[in-house]
Design a protein around this motif. Structure first.
Motif, PDB file in Angstrom:
ATOM      1  N   ARG A  68      -9.712 -10.134  -2.218  1.00  0.00           N
ATOM      2  CA  ARG A  68      -8.505 -11.251  -2.394  1.00  0.00           C
ATOM      3  C   ARG A  68      -7.823 -10.517  -3.432  1.00  0.00           C
ATOM      4  NH1 ARG A  68      -6.682 -15.183  -5.688  1.00  0.00           N
ATOM      5  NH2 ARG A  68      -5.217 -16.688  -4.857  1.00  0.00           N
ATOM      6  N   GLU A  69      -6.551 -10.005  -3.346  1.00  0.00           N
ATOM      7  CA  GLU A  69      -5.684  -9.117  -4.310  1.00  0.00           C
ATOM      8  C   GLU A  69      -4.487 -10.086  -4.580  1.00  0.00           C
ATOM      9  OE1 GLU A  69      -4.940  -6.284  -7.116  1.00  0.00           O
ATOM     10  OE2 GLU A  69      -6.488  -6.181  -5.539  1.00  0.00           O
ATOM     11  N   ALA A  70      -4.636 -10.584  -5.936  1.00  0.00           N
ATOM     12  CA  ALA A  70      -3.359 -11.364  -6.705  1.00  0.00           C
ATOM     13  C   ALA A  70      -2.630 -10.586  -7.292  1.00  0.00           C
ATOM     14  CB  ALA A  70      -4.147 -12.593  -7.170  1.00  0.00           C
ATOM     15  N   TYR A  71      -1.334 -10.521  -6.843  1.00  0.00           N
ATOM     16  CA  TYR A  71      -0.241  -9.703  -7.451  1.00  0.00           C
ATOM     17  C   TYR A  71       0.461 -10.414  -8.503  1.00  0.00           C
ATOM     18  CZ  TYR A  71      -1.216  -6.050  -3.961  1.00  0.00           C
ATOM     19  OH  TYR A  71      -1.709  -5.331  -3.010  1.00  0.00           O
ATOM     20  N   HIS A  72       0.757 -10.253  -9.689  1.00  0.00           N
ATOM     21  CA  HIS A  72       1.163 -11.346 -10.770  1.00  0.00           C
ATOM     22  C   HIS A  72       2.774 -10.717 -10.716  1.00  0.00           C
ATOM     23  CE1 HIS A  72      -2.575 -12.305 -12.047  1.00  0.00           C
ATOM     24  NE2 HIS A  72      -3.013 -11.080 -12.291  1.00  0.00           N
ATOM     25  N   GLN A  73       3.487 -11.637  -9.884  1.00  0.00           N
ATOM     26  CA  GLN A  73       5.018 -11.353  -9.544  1.00  0.00           C
ATOM     27  C   GLN A  73       5.400 -12.891  -9.327  1.00  0.00           C
ATOM     28  OE1 GLN A  73       4.548  -8.560  -6.303  1.00  0.00           O
ATOM     29  NE2 GLN A  73       5.496 -10.070  -5.081  1.00  0.00           N
ATOM     30  N   VAL A  74       6.971 -13.074  -9.273  1.00  0.00           N
ATOM     31  CA  VAL A  74       7.411 -13.971  -8.876  1.00  0.00           C
ATOM     32  C   VAL A  74       8.510 -13.651  -7.691  1.00  0.00           C
ATOM     33  CG1 VAL A  74       8.935 -15.835  -9.517  1.00  0.00           C
ATOM     34  CG2 VAL A  74       7.444 -15.149 -11.199  1.00  0.00           C
ATOM     35  N   PRO A  75       8.089 -14.470  -6.409  1.00  0.00           N
ATOM     36  CA  PRO A  75       6.976 -15.459  -6.235  1.00  0.00           C
ATOM     37  C   PRO A  75       5.948 -14.805  -6.020  1.00  0.00           C
ATOM     38  CG  PRO A  75       8.207 -15.052  -4.151  1.00  0.00           C
ATOM     39  CD  PRO A  75       9.067 -14.124  -5.442  1.00  0.00           C
ATOM     40  N   PRO A  76       4.778 -15.833  -6.256  1.00  0.00           N
ATOM     41  CA  PRO A  76       3.286 -14.980  -6.333  1.00  0.00           C
ATOM     42  C   PRO A  76       2.994 -14.485  -4.950  1.00  0.00           C
ATOM     43  CG  PRO A  76       3.274 -17.318  -7.048  1.00  0.00           C
ATOM     44  CD  PRO A  76       4.668 -16.985  -6.461  1.00  0.00           C
ATOM     45  N   LYS A  77       1.982 -13.326  -4.920  1.00  0.00           N
ATOM     46  CA  LYS A  77       1.852 -12.684  -3.881  1.00  0.00           C
ATOM     47  C   LYS A  77       0.395 -12.614  -3.794  1.00  0.00           C
ATOM     48  CE  LYS A  77       2.275  -8.355  -1.509  1.00  0.00           C
ATOM     49  NZ  LYS A  77       3.078  -6.939  -1.463  1.00  0.00           N
ATOM     50  N   VAL A  78      -0.257 -12.809  -2.717  1.00  0.00           N
ATOM     51  CA  VAL A  78      -1.774 -12.564  -2.570  1.00  0.00           C
ATOM     52  C   VAL A  78      -1.772 -11.911  -1.119  1.00  0.00           C
ATOM     53  CG1 VAL A  78      -4.079 -13.690  -2.293  1.00  0.00           C
ATOM     54  CG2 VAL A  78      -2.557 -14.447  -3.992  1.00  0.00           C
ATOM     55  N   GLU A  79      -2.950 -10.937  -1.249  1.00  0.00           N
ATOM     56  CA  GLU A  79      -3.122 -10.241   0.018  1.00  0.00           C
ATOM     57  C   GLU A  79      -4.639 -10.380   0.227  1.00  0.00           C
ATOM     58  OE1 GLU A  79       0.253  -6.921   0.995  1.00  0.00           O
ATOM     59  OE2 GLU A  79      -1.753  -6.306  -0.237  1.00  0.00           O
ATOM     60  N   TYR A  80      -5.083 -10.556   1.512  1.00  0.00           N
ATOM     61  CA  TYR A  80      -6.468 -10.171   1.820  1.00  0.00           C
ATOM     62  C   TYR A  80      -6.895  -9.155   2.682  1.00  0.00           C
ATOM     63  CZ  TYR A  80      -6.535 -15.159   0.507  1.00  0.00           C
ATOM     64  OH  TYR A  80      -6.530 -16.399  -0.242  1.00  0.00           O
ATOM     65  N   SER A  81      -7.838  -8.339   2.445  1.00  0.00           N
ATOM     66  CA  SER A  81      -8.182  -7.202   3.103  1.00  0.00           C
ATOM     67  C   SER A  81      -9.974  -7.142   3.312  1.00  0.00           C
ATOM     68  CB  SER A  81      -7.738  -5.787   2.402  1.00  0.00           C
ATOM     69  OG  SER A  81      -8.410  -6.041   1.114  1.00  0.00           O
ATOM     70  N   LEU A  82     -10.241  -6.385   4.136  1.00  0.00           N
ATOM     71  CA  LEU A  82     -11.820  -6.150   4.352  1.00  0.00           C
ATOM     72  C   LEU A  82     -12.193  -5.151   3.180  1.00  0.00           C
ATOM     73  CD1 LEU A  82     -12.420  -5.459   8.018  1.00  0.00           C
ATOM     74  CD2 LEU A  82     -12.552  -7.704   6.679  1.00  0.00           C
ATOM     75  N   THR A  83     -13.291  -5.362   2.584  1.00  0.00           N
ATOM     76  CA  THR A  83     -13.989  -4.243   1.928  1.00  0.00           C
ATOM     77  C   THR A  83     -14.693  -3.418   2.591  1.00  0.00           C
ATOM     78  OG1 THR A  83     -16.284  -5.776   1.772  1.00  0.00           O
ATOM     79  CG2 THR A  83     -14.521  -6.376   0.272  1.00  0.00           C
ATOM     80  N   ASP A  84     -15.212  -2.656   2.124  1.00  0.00           N
ATOM     81  CA  ASP A  84     -16.080  -1.432   2.816  1.00  0.00           C
ATOM     82  C   ASP A  84     -17.342  -2.092   3.421  1.00  0.00           C
ATOM     83  OD1 ASP A  84     -14.489   0.451   1.884  1.00  0.00           O
ATOM     84  OD2 ASP A  84     -15.769   1.212   0.286  1.00  0.00           O
ATOM     85  N   TYR A  85     -17.906  -3.028   2.742  1.00  0.00           N
ATOM     86  CA  TYR A  85     -18.986  -3.884   3.424  1.00  0.00           C
ATOM     87  C   TYR A  85     -18.429  -4.525   4.340  1.00  0.00           C
ATOM     88  CZ  TYR A  85     -22.862  -7.380   3.295  1.00  0.00           C
ATOM     89  OH  TYR A  85     -23.933  -7.959   3.483  1.00  0.00           O
TER      90      TYR A  85
END
Length: 112
Positions: A68-85
């Motif tokens: 889960r990657e949370a970007y500190h911006q307005v409006p808030p942005k969060v992206e989900y991605s697979l890990t290598d695992y």
């Protein structure tokens, strides 16, 4: 989240991590589509509720499969991605998906 420990076999451990109605579909979607925002992921998985998506994503993140990657911006942005695992599961999910595709009509008929 309760776990079925100790595991009796490798399949028992794997099902504990990816079992349930939505987790495999979430992993498959993230593998196929790449990083996605919450709303994008929800739109690509018909039928999943917001509550269930949040719960399952948290469990997959806790298991180290999803990032889960949370970007500190307005409006808030969060992206989900697979890990290598998490990407290592493609080798297990692809044959299962192919089997399901080949047998979909039969499965639908028996579950009607």
């Amino acid at each position: 989240m309760a776990r079925n420990r100790p595991y009796t076999c490798g399949l028992d451990a794997a099902i504990d991590v990816v079992g349930g109605k939505w987790k495999a579909t979430m992993l498959w979607t993230l593998e196929d589509q790449g990083p996605l925002r919450f709303g994008e992921l929800r739109r690509r998985i018909p039928g999943v509720t917001e509550k269930m998506l949040v719960q399952q994503l948290r469990e997959l993140e806790a298991d180290g499969l999803v990032h889960r990657e949370a970007y500190h911006q307005v409006p808030p942005k969060v992206e989900y991605s697979l890990t290598d695992y998490g990407r290592t599961l493609e080798l297990a999910l692809r044959p299962l998906g192919e089997w399901g595709h080949q047998n979909m009509a039969r499965i639908e008929a028996t579950h009607a």
